[in-house]
Motif scaffolding. Sequence first.
Motif, PDB file in Angstrom:
ATOM      1  N   ALA A 103      -4.329 -22.774 -26.834  1.00 20.87           N
ATOM      2  CA  ALA A 103      -3.165 -23.532 -27.286  1.00 20.87           C
ATOM      3  C   ALA A 103      -3.666 -24.747 -28.058  1.00 20.87           C
ATOM      4  CB  ALA A 103      -2.341 -23.967 -26.082  1.00 20.87           C
ATOM      5  N   TRP A 109       3.387 -19.820 -33.013  1.00 27.02           N
ATOM      6  CA  TRP A 109       4.278 -20.968 -32.797  1.00 27.02           C
ATOM      7  C   TRP A 109       4.113 -21.530 -31.386  1.00 27.02           C
ATOM      8  CZ3 TRP A 109       8.142 -22.935 -29.836  1.00 27.02           C
ATOM      9  CH2 TRP A 109       8.816 -24.040 -30.373  1.00 27.02           C
ATOM     10  N   PHE A 110       4.158 -20.620 -30.379  1.00 27.25           N
ATOM     11  CA  PHE A 110       4.098 -21.114 -28.997  1.00 27.25           C
ATOM     12  C   PHE A 110       2.745 -21.750 -28.689  1.00 27.25           C
ATOM     13  CE2 PHE A 110       7.883 -18.483 -28.262  1.00 27.25           C
ATOM     14  CZ  PHE A 110       8.646 -19.421 -27.595  1.00 27.25           C
ATOM     15  N   LYS A 111       1.679 -21.223 -29.288  1.00 26.52           N
ATOM     16  CA  LYS A 111       0.356 -21.814 -29.055  1.00 26.52           C
ATOM     17  C   LYS A 111       0.141 -23.075 -29.906  1.00 26.52           C
ATOM     18  CE  LYS A 111      -2.754 -18.073 -27.567  1.00 26.52           C
ATOM     19  NZ  LYS A 111      -3.910 -17.250 -28.024  1.00 26.52           N
ATOM     20  N   GLY A 112       0.990 -23.304 -30.867  1.00 24.75           N
ATOM     21  CA  GLY A 112       0.821 -24.482 -31.736  1.00 24.75           C
ATOM     22  C   GLY A 112      -0.457 -24.414 -32.548  1.00 24.75           C
ATOM     23  N   GLY A 136       5.433 -15.594 -33.264  1.00 19.61           N
ATOM     24  CA  GLY A 136       5.796 -16.179 -31.975  1.00 19.61           C
ATOM     25  C   GLY A 136       4.563 -16.723 -31.258  1.00 19.61           C
ATOM     26  N   GLU A 137       3.495 -15.945 -31.263  1.00 23.69           N
ATOM     27  CA  GLU A 137       2.238 -16.352 -30.629  1.00 23.69           C
ATOM     28  C   GLU A 137       1.683 -17.614 -31.317  1.00 23.69           C
ATOM     29  OE1 GLU A 137       1.016 -15.054 -28.043  1.00 23.69           O
ATOM     30  OE2 GLU A 137      -1.178 -15.075 -28.017  1.00 23.69           O
TER      31      GLU A 137
END
Lengths: 134, 349
Positions: B261, B284-287, B281-282
């Motif tokens: 992340a 975005w969520f991990k930034g 999505g991966e």
Amino acid sequence: MGYFANSAEVDKYIGGMFRAAADHPEVGPQMKAANLVMNVVYQEPDCVLTVVFKEPMTVTMEGAEYKPDITLTMRADTADQYWRGKYNLAVGLAKGQVKAKGPVSKILKLVPLTKPLFPVYNELVKEKDAQAAS
Amino acid sequence: MATMKAVVLQGPNEVRVEEVPKPSEVGPTDALVRIDRAALCGTDLHAYDQSMPVDPGTIMGHEFIGTIVEVGSAVQQFEPGDKVTGACIVSCGTCALCRRGKSGNCPGMRVYGLGVAFGDLPGVHAEYAVTPFADVTLRKINNEKKAEDVLFVGDILTTGYEAVRRSYQPGDAVAIVGAGPVGLCATMSAVALGAGTVAVIDRVPERLAEAERFGAIAINAAETDPQDAVFDLTGWRGADVVVDAVGHPSALETAIRVASAGASINIPGVYIQESLELPIGELWFKGISVKGGGCNLLRYMDEVMALVEAGRLNPSSMISHRMGLSEAEKAYEMFAKREAMKIVFDPTK
């Protein structure tokens, strides 16, 4: 006074070169396969040339109905020098004499196709050059 | 007219060694360089196989060291006889982007040996080449014993270095996807910069062995899930800096999976595709931050030169073949078939 007297001459020579390119045995098929629309906005004389790189390939002046993928802007004299093989596009971009908008990857694929057309353009303007010289 | 030997692109998968005119026009900011050694690079293969359209007739090559023969009237830093290397991407050094350290995005950027789309700059697989903006793009070789290591400073070594350095903090875990020449340059850079963990992912045992020699932990993706391996090495955190040194969607997918992340993924591998599917999505969520593009050579070359001359970066150990320029046709074939890791030409032979 620039090389082209008016927009009709830009259409005749620069547009004519693109029309000839459509029938060029080496370059024509590759240009039609590019599947994109390019607007070139010229200054002195001011006009817009729209080239549709599709089958059939079309070249029109002003009022084109297509939304361009790529837009270039430059003086018409710059275009004349480029198509004679006497103007380095990279140097022009660095100096801001040429500006480009659109996906770089598509532009980079189109540019190498132009080099075999330099002799075609030089042939197109031969008569005009001779008239200017006399 | 004086002539010289040069490797000229003929068409798809065909180059020929020809006698061509020796460059004679040296502009005010240019230098004429006698090429002492030149290397074959993966980017040359894009031109060779025409996956990157390059016009036939182009003199190939962009990695070189040489000796200055002549300088233009405005060149201040160099004189004839100086041993030099040069940035393969010729940036002006004066535009707004160059002044902000982003020379890889210089609007007037030119690359040796990639044809009219990249500024029509004749390449360095030749006996001589004109180098524009000499004061900006050339670097003097102070220690000639390191010349073969310096050969890679103008391209792959600094490219690999930047891929780690641009988002690196001391102690970071670094994962490199692809153990080709750029991946190995990133590997040795991560080790030299003091990374906590350096993991290299590939499927070719010989290349992984090379990565281990440079101090990395090898992960064979044909035998192990790279995500499991990297997560095991990092306490299930993932890598802080990930380098996609391949330029293929499968490599990018691996890079995203092994990233922690807040990680940075840097992409020196060249993507020719116009678009591809991404697990947004991966990302975005991990930034995760993703950076690609041509290397900002002007920003990092001096750091890399210093590390090479101090003996902390030794890319010449990747050289698998030394050949005469007259053997270039065979060399390109071998390199395209991946029968050589790195080939260096001697233009005198």
